[in-house]
Design a protein around this motif. Structure first.
Motif, mmCIF file in Angstrom:
data_model
loop_
_atom_site.group_PDB
_atom_site.id
_atom_site.type_symbol
_atom_site.label_atom_id
_atom_site.label_comp_id
_atom_site.label_asym_id
_atom_site.label_seq_id
_atom_site.Cartn_x
_atom_site.Cartn_y
_atom_site.Cartn_z
ATOM 1 N N VAL A 519 0.920 -1.145 0.052
ATOM 2 C CA VAL A 519 0.229 -0.002 -0.087
ATOM 3 C C VAL A 519 0.917 1.295 -0.075
ATOM 4 O O VAL A 519 1.553 1.365 0.817
ATOM 5 C CB VAL A 519 -0.953 0.181 1.146
ATOM 6 N N ALA A 520 0.759 2.068 -1.059
ATOM 7 C CA ALA A 520 1.427 3.372 -1.254
ATOM 8 C C ALA A 520 0.784 4.232 -0.075
ATOM 9 O O ALA A 520 -0.348 4.386 0.202
ATOM 10 C CB ALA A 520 1.505 3.739 -2.396
ATOM 11 N N GLU A 521 1.818 5.033 0.465
ATOM 12 C CA GLU A 521 1.324 6.420 1.441
ATOM 13 C C GLU A 521 0.589 7.164 0.623
ATOM 14 O O GLU A 521 0.850 7.611 -0.712
ATOM 15 C CB GLU A 521 2.692 7.081 1.932
ATOM 16 N N VAL A 522 -0.687 7.369 0.927
ATOM 17 C CA VAL A 522 -1.576 8.355 0.245
ATOM 18 C C VAL A 522 -0.908 9.624 -0.270
ATOM 19 O O VAL A 522 -1.137 10.307 -1.238
ATOM 20 C CB VAL A 522 -2.988 8.800 0.902
ATOM 21 N N ILE B 57 5.710 5.367 -12.946
ATOM 22 C CA ILE B 57 5.133 5.042 -11.902
ATOM 23 C C ILE B 57 6.074 4.246 -10.826
ATOM 24 O O ILE B 57 6.187 4.695 -9.711
ATOM 25 C CB ILE B 57 4.203 3.971 -12.363
ATOM 26 N N ALA B 58 7.123 3.366 -11.253
ATOM 27 C CA ALA B 58 7.851 2.842 -10.528
ATOM 28 C C ALA B 58 8.756 3.487 -10.082
ATOM 29 O O ALA B 58 9.079 3.566 -8.620
ATOM 30 C CB ALA B 58 8.695 1.537 -11.224
ATOM 31 N N ALA B 59 9.394 4.625 -10.661
ATOM 32 C CA ALA B 59 10.534 5.473 -9.978
ATOM 33 C C ALA B 59 9.783 6.394 -9.000
ATOM 34 O O ALA B 59 10.372 6.614 -7.992
ATOM 35 C CB ALA B 59 11.373 6.261 -11.258
ATOM 36 N N GLU B 60 8.700 6.872 -9.410
ATOM 37 C CA GLU B 60 7.989 7.905 -8.364
ATOM 38 C C GLU B 60 7.658 7.040 -7.049
ATOM 39 O O GLU B 60 7.699 7.720 -5.973
ATOM 40 C CB GLU B 60 6.648 8.278 -8.885
ATOM 41 N N THR B 61 7.257 5.950 -7.122
ATOM 42 C CA THR B 61 6.684 5.092 -5.987
ATOM 43 C C THR B 61 8.017 4.772 -5.244
ATOM 44 O O THR B 61 7.893 4.649 -4.087
ATOM 45 C CB THR B 61 5.878 3.784 -6.425
ATOM 46 N N LEU B 62 9.090 4.045 -5.912
ATOM 47 C CA LEU B 62 10.326 3.791 -5.268
ATOM 48 C C LEU B 62 10.828 4.954 -4.448
ATOM 49 O O LEU B 62 11.444 4.922 -3.465
ATOM 50 C CB LEU B 62 11.093 3.177 -6.217
ATOM 51 N N GLY B 63 10.829 6.308 -5.152
ATOM 52 C CA GLY B 63 11.412 7.549 -4.592
ATOM 53 C C GLY B 63 12.979 7.473 -5.221
ATOM 54 O O GLY B 63 13.700 8.010 -4.260
ATOM 55 N N ILE B 64 13.152 6.972 -6.266
ATOM 56 C CA ILE B 64 14.515 7.020 -6.992
ATOM 57 C C ILE B 64 14.489 7.666 -8.387
ATOM 58 O O ILE B 64 13.286 7.603 -8.898
ATOM 59 C CB ILE B 64 14.975 5.382 -7.084
ATOM 60 N N ASN B 96 -1.400 0.675 -11.474
ATOM 61 C CA ASN B 96 -1.992 0.158 -9.872
ATOM 62 C C ASN B 96 -1.144 -1.093 -9.511
ATOM 63 O O ASN B 96 -0.638 -1.010 -8.368
ATOM 64 C CB ASN B 96 -3.490 -0.212 -9.678
ATOM 65 N N ALA B 97 -0.944 -1.935 -10.365
ATOM 66 C CA ALA B 97 -0.049 -3.134 -10.041
ATOM 67 C C ALA B 97 1.340 -2.756 -9.573
ATOM 68 O O ALA B 97 2.046 -3.202 -8.893
ATOM 69 C CB ALA B 97 -0.048 -4.274 -11.369
ATOM 70 N N ILE B 98 1.940 -1.946 -10.374
ATOM 71 C CA ILE B 98 3.161 -1.219 -10.412
ATOM 72 C C ILE B 98 3.439 -0.479 -9.267
ATOM 73 O O ILE B 98 4.422 -0.841 -8.244
ATOM 74 C CB ILE B 98 3.656 -0.675 -11.460
ATOM 75 N N ILE B 99 2.479 0.285 -8.717
ATOM 76 C CA ILE B 99 2.567 1.049 -7.338
ATOM 77 C C ILE B 99 2.444 -0.002 -6.221
ATOM 78 O O ILE B 99 3.340 0.250 -5.481
ATOM 79 C CB ILE B 99 1.118 1.909 -7.334
ATOM 80 N N ARG B 100 1.863 -0.987 -6.311
ATOM 81 C CA ARG B 100 1.818 -2.181 -5.303
ATOM 82 C C ARG B 100 3.256 -2.907 -5.330
ATOM 83 O O ARG B 100 3.880 -3.048 -4.067
ATOM 84 C CB ARG B 100 0.618 -3.256 -5.431
ATOM 85 N N ALA B 101 3.787 -3.149 -6.320
ATOM 86 C CA ALA B 101 4.997 -4.080 -6.402
ATOM 87 C C ALA B 101 5.913 -3.052 -5.908
ATOM 88 O O ALA B 101 7.008 -3.309 -5.183
ATOM 89 C CB ALA B 101 5.172 -4.590 -7.762
ATOM 90 N N ALA B 102 6.182 -1.615 -6.471
ATOM 91 C CA ALA B 102 7.172 -0.761 -5.984
ATOM 92 C C ALA B 102 6.770 -0.353 -4.567
ATOM 93 O O ALA B 102 7.832 -0.029 -4.061
ATOM 94 C CB ALA B 102 7.236 0.464 -7.295
ATOM 95 N N ASP B 282 -9.423 5.546 -7.940
ATOM 96 C CA ASP B 282 -8.821 4.319 -7.952
ATOM 97 C C ASP B 282 -7.716 4.137 -9.275
ATOM 98 O O ASP B 282 -7.099 2.980 -9.416
ATOM 99 C CB ASP B 282 -10.028 3.222 -7.930
ATOM 100 N N ALA B 283 -7.470 5.174 -9.620
ATOM 101 C CA ALA B 283 -6.394 5.191 -10.703
ATOM 102 C C ALA B 283 -5.051 5.396 -10.239
ATOM 103 O O ALA B 283 -4.948 6.223 -9.109
ATOM 104 C CB ALA B 283 -6.736 6.294 -11.787
ATOM 105 N N PRO B 284 -4.015 5.213 -10.867
ATOM 106 C CA PRO B 284 -2.454 5.354 -10.590
ATOM 107 C C PRO B 284 -2.280 6.794 -10.553
ATOM 108 O O PRO B 284 -2.216 7.377 -11.425
ATOM 109 C CB PRO B 284 -1.907 4.569 -11.357
#
Lengths: 628, 340
Positions: A519-522, B57-64, B96-102, B282-284
């Protein structure tokens, strides 16, 4: 050419401070594309590559009496003929992958053909030219049958049967009807009250997806009894599923590689090539390519379906549309492919982005003796949007109103009940109309300029599911016995009235994450959620009394229809009312980072799938408990 | 005989994703020993840019940094299941799947960094430039690369994540059509300016003004590319294309681009686009798929503009010069409607 971002609109619903998102990052694959180094399927070279061409029907509809391919077999460059009997399970329907519809299409026709170009025999040869010559040498003894090309002719009692699996020339819906129905309110009563009735018929002819790279696949034997297949597919596992089913192979024997494709636009979902290439490789032990040339792509590749629409609107003098009725025909061609699904997608789209209190539609998925149609950009929607938007201009003229003003007046807004019985949310039609008018200096009245998707929706009747007239017309096979009108509620059969308020607030949203770490931080997702915001997002706040009432009814009246939802973990109570929006939801302010430790402490004491909701800072949109 | 100007309007919404759900997408994310991340998918990139959007999306979520992320897609031996690239579902479902994985990989990244820095992982954050630091104390930091090396060779940990997004499968009621279709909708409105030669029936689109609402433009240049190209396809669909010019008759079937007509470079109209962003819950990052809807409003707006120009309702696609001329003849001449 200019592009501007209207960041001022809906600014209070977004945070835009990202490192990557919202920035114009260069494409990962662009250098390869520009320098010609990106590997498309046809860039894979194999020694001793063989090629496939098919013997095709020159007739719209014909029985196959006999095929004489002895001349082809004697040609030195011909390596193998593939007959229908070589295909382990020569009958499929694409949507069997989601268990929708019956198998109705052979890979190679065995007894009869139902469209010009239907393949009856595949020839594997050392070159395309050799395969072509072999195809030309094949003599087929055809018994030409009467054919039907018009969707409404096909529904008549004496029409030739196109597809033996669906002898009424239309797809069977719900094992009951020969069309998909939409019923919302009472259109007949509303038409009688309308000041204006506006009727018109619209038609869209088939068009080609026209990708630059034509559809195809190259398969070659790998080790351990596996086959590798380079493919232009738009859907890798879809193609594996179709190939595995037709050839009765487990997916463990299929190694599919794709991903860089020269345009698809919907035409590369059908998986017509992979089974031939893989089977050819298995039968010959050599690499086999099956790639359409441009003419095959144009005429035997499935196009976007033709559609015919009749729309009847009932409008009041002030421009409000109070009733809208649709009769629609999707021309599936000879086999179903995806058209049956497109009909249902279209049904959920009606009556377009407008709030109309009485709506009805009958949509038919019709079989005719033409190339099967399939998905294309805007599938199920493009044709009816053409009809709806031309119709809106007709209504505007009938009531003497500016066409944009008419649309803004009737536009759907947050909280309005849609005809498929779910509330609208996240609407933005009005704002698009206003911006487009402003850009083109199209003058609108102050009233039209001041309207908003966020305000005034879901008030009074707008949130209600009206009492609805339903009918049993169009039972499977009835039209074949005796002609019936295709328009909704046109017969004289028994009507039932479904009472007001028989639905649930049942938002479509994704599965719950398996683990809290997913779950990502909102605050990092860019949604701005402040206290006042819940008004704009009805699904986030306590349901209204009306909705709650409907919720209670749901289990009895429509419980079964809705029962196809996700399987929920035990202990998860679907009927429990939503948790009240406490401080955990409205704070902390979305801009600030969330202290992570508070989240971990809370988690330990709570059951799985309840973690998401109450935990501050976790997106209420993607957590498990939001899925009610 | 004259060139007559016309102006037409249309607006639409478009459902994002496979309409009735039941269409999963999976993503896997893992780190190399030097702190670069691979995103492994089975998505198809048809030119729409899922590889690039997935990477962002992966880079943003990972923070890299984005340079430290690479997307590998569509080898069925390595990539997990995905339903496919169609129905405007790629960015929504796979995003959305990438956000969860990342997110899962990020949680492990922060755990490993915490062990090296001897702090609580919950106090750590990323700076998007390749560093992990204590919140409010940027000097207490470690690079992502050092963290990955420590995880791999010292701590014996993976920095990896898995994600799946699945919209529940909805049924459709036989009698009422009640259903729970897709979860978010993109929007568009368009004004078309064109001119019609009432002698030849030829139509020239002279200008397009449009407003497209896309939830969030995850990559503004990719959105622009989709909207410009999509509108061109709308013009083409409205005025030129068909495999069966006299449908339902099967005659005059085109077999190549000489007979299957599309507008050429000289027929591309100036297009002025405004992009609106109302994030979908509900969208990324709120982003909806802009691709498919782009053409849809163009087609009826052209038909409406032709009526405005010469008074002929063109209710059958494509709107060929022949159909316009037959309409003008049936009306006893061209009739321009009110100026807009």
């Amino acid at each position: 050419m200019t592009v501007e971002f209207r960041k001022d609109i809906f600014a209070n619903e977004r945070n835009d401070d990202f490192d990557q998102i919202g920035h114009a990052r260069i494409r990962q694959d662009i250098e390869g594309h520009v320098r010609g180094r990106s590997p498309f399927y046809d860039d894979h070279q194999f020694e001793g590559l063989l090629h496939v061409r098919c013997v095709r029907s020159p007739h719209h509809h014909a029985r196959i009496r006999a095929i004489n391919a002895s001349a082809a077999e004697a040609m030195p460059d011909v390596v193998r003929l593939i007959w229908p009997g070589d295909i382990p399970k020569n009958m499929n329907t694409l949507l069997s992958l989601i268990d929708f519809g019956r198998d109705d299409e052979p890979l190679l026709a065995e007894r009869k053909v139902s469209y010009v170009g239907e393949p009856v025999l595949a020839i594997v040869a050392t070159s395309v030219l050799a395969a072509q010559k072999a195809v030309e040498s094949v003599v087929v003894d055809w018994e030409v049958l009467p054919h039907v090309l018009d969707v409404e002719e096909a529904l008549k009692p004496n029409a030739p049967v196109v597809n033996d699996e669906y002898p009424n020339n239309c797809f069977d819906y719900h094992d009951r009807y020969d069309h998909q129905k939409l019923r919302f309110g009472d259109v007949k009563e509303a038409f009688s009250q309308a000041d204006h009735i506006v009727e018109a018929e619209y038609q869209m002819s088939p068009i080609e997806q026209a990708p630059v790279e034509t559809c195809g696949a190259i398969a070659a034997p790998e080790t351990n009894g596996r086959i590798v297949c380079y493919t232009s597919t738009q859907a890798l596992f879809f193609s594996i599923g179709v190939t595995g089913k037709l050839l009765e192979l487990p997916s463990s024997r299929l190694h599919f590689i794709g991903g860089t494709v020269g345009g698809g636009f919907g035409g590369k979902v059908d998986s017509q090539h992979e089974p031939f290439a893989v089977l050819g490789a298995m039968l010959t032990g050599r690499p086999v390519k099956y790639m359409w040339d441009r003419a095959e792509e144009m005429q035997y590749g499935a196009p976007r379906s033709g559609e015919r629409w009749r729309i009847r609107d009932g409008a009041m003098r002030d421009g409000r549309i109070i009733a809208r009725s649709f009769t629609g025909f999707f021309d599936a061609g000879a086999y179903t492919r995806l058209t049956s699904y497109g009909v249902q997608k279209c049904t959920g789209h009606l009556p377009g982005p407008y709030t109309i209190p009485n709506v009805a539609s009958n949509i038919f998925c019709v079989y005719t003796n033409r190339t099967p149609s399939t998905a294309m950009r805007g599938f199920g929607i493009t044709g009816v949007d053409f009809a709806i938007e031309c119709q809106m201009d007709r209504v505007a003229e009938a009531v003497g109103m500016d066409p944009i003003e008419l649309r803004i007046l009737n536009a759907y807004r947050d909280g309005d009940m849609k005809a498929h019985r779910r509330p609208a949310k996240n609407c933005a039609l009005i704002e698009c109309c206003q911006v487009a008018a402003q850009k083109s200096e199209w003058r609108l009245s102050p009233a039209a300029i001041s309207r908003s998707s966020i305000e005034g929706g879901g008030e009074g009747w707008r949130a209600e599911i009206p009492e609805t007239v339903v009918d049993g017309e169009g039972g499977i096979g009835n039209r074949k016995r005796q002609w019936q009108d295709t328009e909704p509620l046109s017969g004289t059969g028994i009507r039932r009235r479904v009472p007001v308020g028989t639905s649930t607030d049942h938002p479509a949203t994704g599965n719950a994450p398996q683990h809290e770490d997913m779950v990502a931080e909102v605050a990092r997702l860019g949604f701005k959620i402040d206290a006042g915001h819940s008004v704009q997002r009805p699904s986030l706040s306590e349901p209204s009394e009306g909705l709650r009432h409907r919720h209670a009814n749901a289990e009895t009246s429509f419980g079964r229809a809705l029962g196809a939802g996700p399987s929920l973990p035990s202990g998860y109570d679907r009927t429990r009312p939503p948790a009240s929006p406490g401080p955990a939801r409205s704070s902390p302010p979305a801009n600030e980072p969330i202290p992570a430790h508070s989240r971990h402490e809370r988690d330990k004491s709570e059951k799985p799938f309840q973690r998401g909701v109450k935990r501050p800072g976790v997106s209420p949109f993607i957590s498990g408990t939001r899925r009610r | 005989m004259a060139i007559r100007k016309g102006r037409g309007f249309a607006c639409i919404n478009y459902p994002i994703g496979m309409n009735l759900g039941g269409d999963p997408s999976q993503a896997l994310v893992h780190s190399t020993p030097d702190g670069k991340f691979k995103v492994t998918l089975s998505s198809i990139d048809l030119g729409q840019g899922i590889k690039s959007v997935g990477r962002q999306i992966a880079a943003e979520t990972l923070g890299i940094p984005i340079e430290d992320v690479y997307v590998d897609t569509a080898d069925s031996d390595t990539g997990p299941h995905d339903m496919g690239s169609f129905a405007s579902r790629g960015t929504h479902r796979m995003g959305n799947a990438i956000i969860r994985a990342a997110s899962e990989a990020r949680a492990q990244l922060l755990e490993s960094a915490a062990e090296e820095l001897e702090v609580d992982a919950r106090d750590l954050t990323t700076d998007g430039k390749g560093n992990i630091h204590v919140r409010g104390a940027p000097s207490r930091s470690i690079t992502v690369e050092e963290t990955a090396q420590a995880a791999q060779f010292k701590q014996g940990r993976t920095l990896a994540g898995r994600g799946i997004f699945l919209g529940p499968l909805s049924d459709v009621d036989a009698d009422t059509g009640e259903m729970t279709p897709v979860s978010c909708f993109a929007h568009a409105a368009i004004v078309i300016d064109l001119q019609v030669d009432d002698e030849t029936g030829e139509v020239e689109v002279t200008q397009i003004n449009s407003a497209y609402e896309v939830g969030r433009a995850l990559n503004p240049k990719l959105v622009e590319q989709q909207l410009v190209g999509g509108a061109w396809m709308g013009v083409s669909h409205a005025l030129y294309e068909t495999t069966e010019p006299y449908y339902p008759d099967r005659s005059h079937r085109p077999l190549d681009y000489n007979t299957y007509l599309m507008p050429g470079p000289g027929q591309i109209a100036p297009h002025h686009i405004s992009i609106l962003e109302r994030p979908a819950p509900d969208a990324p990052f709120g982003g909806k798929g802009p691709g498919e809807m782009a053409a849809n409003p163009v087609i009826p707006a052209i038909a409406n503009a032709i009526y405005n120009a010469v008074g002929v309702r063109c209710d059958s696609l494509p709107i060929t010069p022949e159909k316009i001329l037959r309409g003008i003849r049936a009306n006893g001449g061209a009739v321009s409607r009110e100026e807009r």
